[in-house]
Design a protein around this motif. Structure first.
Motif, PDB file in Angstrom:
ATOM      1  N   LEU A 142     -12.920   2.836   1.382  1.00 15.39           N
ATOM      2  CA  LEU A 142     -13.071   1.403   0.761  1.00 15.39           C
ATOM      3  C   LEU A 142     -14.631   0.840   0.843  1.00 15.39           C
ATOM      4  O   LEU A 142     -15.031   0.261   0.055  1.00 15.39           O
ATOM      5  N   ARG A 166      -8.804   4.470   6.133  1.00 15.49           N
ATOM      6  CA  ARG A 166      -9.331   4.463   4.706  1.00 15.49           C
ATOM      7  C   ARG A 166     -10.439   3.358   4.645  1.00 15.49           C
ATOM      8  O   ARG A 166     -10.619   3.096   3.528  1.00 15.49           O
ATOM      9  N   PHE A 208      -6.673  -1.553  -2.377  1.00 14.96           N
ATOM     10  CA  PHE A 208      -7.426  -0.693  -3.518  1.00 14.96           C
ATOM     11  C   PHE A 208      -6.918  -1.276  -4.744  1.00 14.96           C
ATOM     12  O   PHE A 208      -7.687  -1.268  -5.586  1.00 14.96           O
ATOM     13  N   THR A 246      -8.319  -3.194   5.904  1.00 16.83           N
ATOM     14  CA  THR A 246      -7.452  -2.049   5.319  1.00 16.83           C
ATOM     15  C   THR A 246      -7.012  -1.287   6.624  1.00 16.83           C
ATOM     16  O   THR A 246      -7.673  -1.481   7.878  1.00 16.83           O
ATOM     17  N   HIS A 247      -5.903  -0.225   6.205  1.00 17.94           N
ATOM     18  CA  HIS A 247      -6.073   0.811   7.514  1.00 17.94           C
ATOM     19  C   HIS A 247      -7.276   1.638   7.823  1.00 17.94           C
ATOM     20  O   HIS A 247      -7.925   1.745   6.863  1.00 17.94           O
ATOM     21  N   CYS A 269      -2.167  -2.873   3.694  1.00 20.37           N
ATOM     22  CA  CYS A 269      -2.719  -1.744   3.875  1.00 20.37           C
ATOM     23  C   CYS A 269      -3.608  -1.263   2.879  1.00 20.37           C
ATOM     24  O   CYS A 269      -4.504  -1.869   2.501  1.00 20.37           O
ATOM     25  N   SER A 270      -3.096  -0.011   2.408  1.00 18.85           N
ATOM     26  CA  SER A 270      -4.233   0.520   1.080  1.00 18.85           C
ATOM     27  C   SER A 270      -3.872  -0.264  -0.203  1.00 18.85           C
ATOM     28  O   SER A 270      -4.562   0.020  -1.206  1.00 18.85           O
ATOM     29  N   GLY A 287       0.983  -1.226   0.093  1.00 17.97           N
ATOM     30  CA  GLY A 287      -0.157   0.029  -0.044  1.00 17.97           C
ATOM     31  C   GLY A 287       0.972   1.164  -0.119  1.00 17.97           C
ATOM     32  O   GLY A 287       2.182   1.269  -0.141  1.00 17.97           O
ATOM     33  N   ASP A 330      -3.578   5.446  -5.298  1.00 18.25           N
ATOM     34  CA  ASP A 330      -4.661   6.001  -6.133  1.00 18.25           C
ATOM     35  C   ASP A 330      -4.181   6.157  -7.628  1.00 18.25           C
ATOM     36  O   ASP A 330      -4.756   5.788  -8.500  1.00 18.25           O
ATOM     37  N   ARG A 353       0.643   6.138  -0.232  1.00 18.07           N
ATOM     38  CA  ARG A 353      -0.103   6.943  -0.863  1.00 18.07           C
ATOM     39  C   ARG A 353       0.046   7.189  -2.250  1.00 18.07           C
ATOM     40  O   ARG A 353      -0.970   7.821  -2.880  1.00 18.07           O
TER      41      ARG A 353
END
Length: 316
Positions: free
Chosen positions: A128, A124, A105, A120-121, A101-102, A70, A75, A72
């Motif tokens: 999600l 978020r 996504f 997930t974290h 974590c993310s 994951g 996305d 930042r």
């Protein structure tokens, strides 16, 4: 056994290095790092990592365990059609697919969350739920296993996830040996929840409130009425009530209840103590009181909570 890690620009470096170290210490794993293109990949903290392979160089049918980091940059990464397509193809062939974590996504962009229970974290969770209503999102556990899909909470939870994957491959002894080498818990205390006491609670600022808090945490099932806590703090009940709320953000009674709930969650997940006995030991008085508190705070009965958490490791 081969483990393939997926990274991308602005990924969280510990999502890679934490699990990578677990597999490395366990031994017997062929580890490789894949990115949209081979070469240096900048992490979100600025530390560059080298990806030996680009996705175009790795046949999807050669992936056994897939672990998606994951960060930042997720996305932007999930708008990379080539990367998402490769993950979807690799997932069809893999024995297991995991995210840290993310990274979940990216699994969602690859169409892998339909009907799956995932985590997930905590930060978020709502995103999600909103973006993937097809998934059953549960951000209480540190990690969730749903068949061959494994997802974990934020950052260090990837280490817990990797230890569980090693245990799944090679048994408890091998996972325990890796955990000892890394000076880690194989099952960290309170590992069923991202929201253990140190995370949800402010820290007290003054010695009297520290004394009251320490008493609650040391023995959640003891008497912790306002007068008892005031005596431990050396304050009047009214003064304690005011100072406690100012320093911790919650009144004493709410704090005591939450600490007791945390202790009950650990006990339910890690042992077979009957609900009635557990309720008496932890200060709830009766099993019915414990059930009411669990429904109010967690939306689930204690027995169902026990079954749910154990299922995160035992479901096949």
């Amino acid at each position: 056994m081969r483990v393939t890690f997926v990274i991308y620009e602005d990924f969280q470096v510990l999502d890679l290095t934490g699990p990578h170290e677990v597999f490395g210490h366990a031994g017997g794993y062929d580890l490789r790092v894949v990115a949209p293109a081979a070469g240096p990949v900048r992490s979100s903290g600025g530390l560059p990592m080298h990806a030996a392979h680009g996705v175009a160089d790795v046949p999807p049918d050669g992936v056994e365990t897939l672990v998606v980091a994951g960060g930042r940059g997720v996305d932007a990464a999930r708008r990379d059609a080539a990367l998402v397509g490769w993950i979807a193809d690799a997932a069809r062939h893999a024995r297991r697919v995991a995210s840290v974590c993310s990274g979940v996504f990216l699994l969602g962009a690859a169409g892998l969350l339909d009907g799956r229970r995932v985590t997930t974290h905590w930060a978020r969770e709502e995103q999600l739920r909103r973006e993937h209503p097809e998934a059953a999102v549960d951000c209480d556990p540190i990690f969730v296993r749903d068949g061959r899909l494994w997802t974990s909470a934020g950052v260090t939870a990837g280490i817990d996830l990797a230890l569980a994957l090693v245990e799944d491959d090679r048994g408890r002894d091998a996972a325990h040996a890796a955990a000892r080498e890394l000076v880690m818990f194989l099952r960290r205390p309170g590992s069923q929840s991202q929201f253990s006491v140190p995370l949800w609670s402010r820290q007290p600022e003054s010695d009297p409130i520290r004394a009251a808090v320490a008493a609650v945490q040391a023995d959640p099932g003891a008497r912790h009425a306002l007068g008892d806590l005031a005596d431990r703090a050396g304050l009047s009940p009214r003064h304690l009530q005011r100072r406690f709320a100012a320093e911790l953000g919650v009144p004493p009674a709410a704090y005591v209840e939450r600490v007791r709930v945390e202790a009950a969650r650990r006990a339910l997940a890690e042992g077979d103590e009957p609900v009635e006995a557990l309720a008496r030991r932890l200060g709830f008085g009766t099993g019915e009181t414990l059930r009411r508190v669990f429904h109010r705070r967690l939306g689930v009965a204690p027995a169902d909570y026990r079954n749910r958490f154990r299922g995160t490791r035992e479901d096949a």
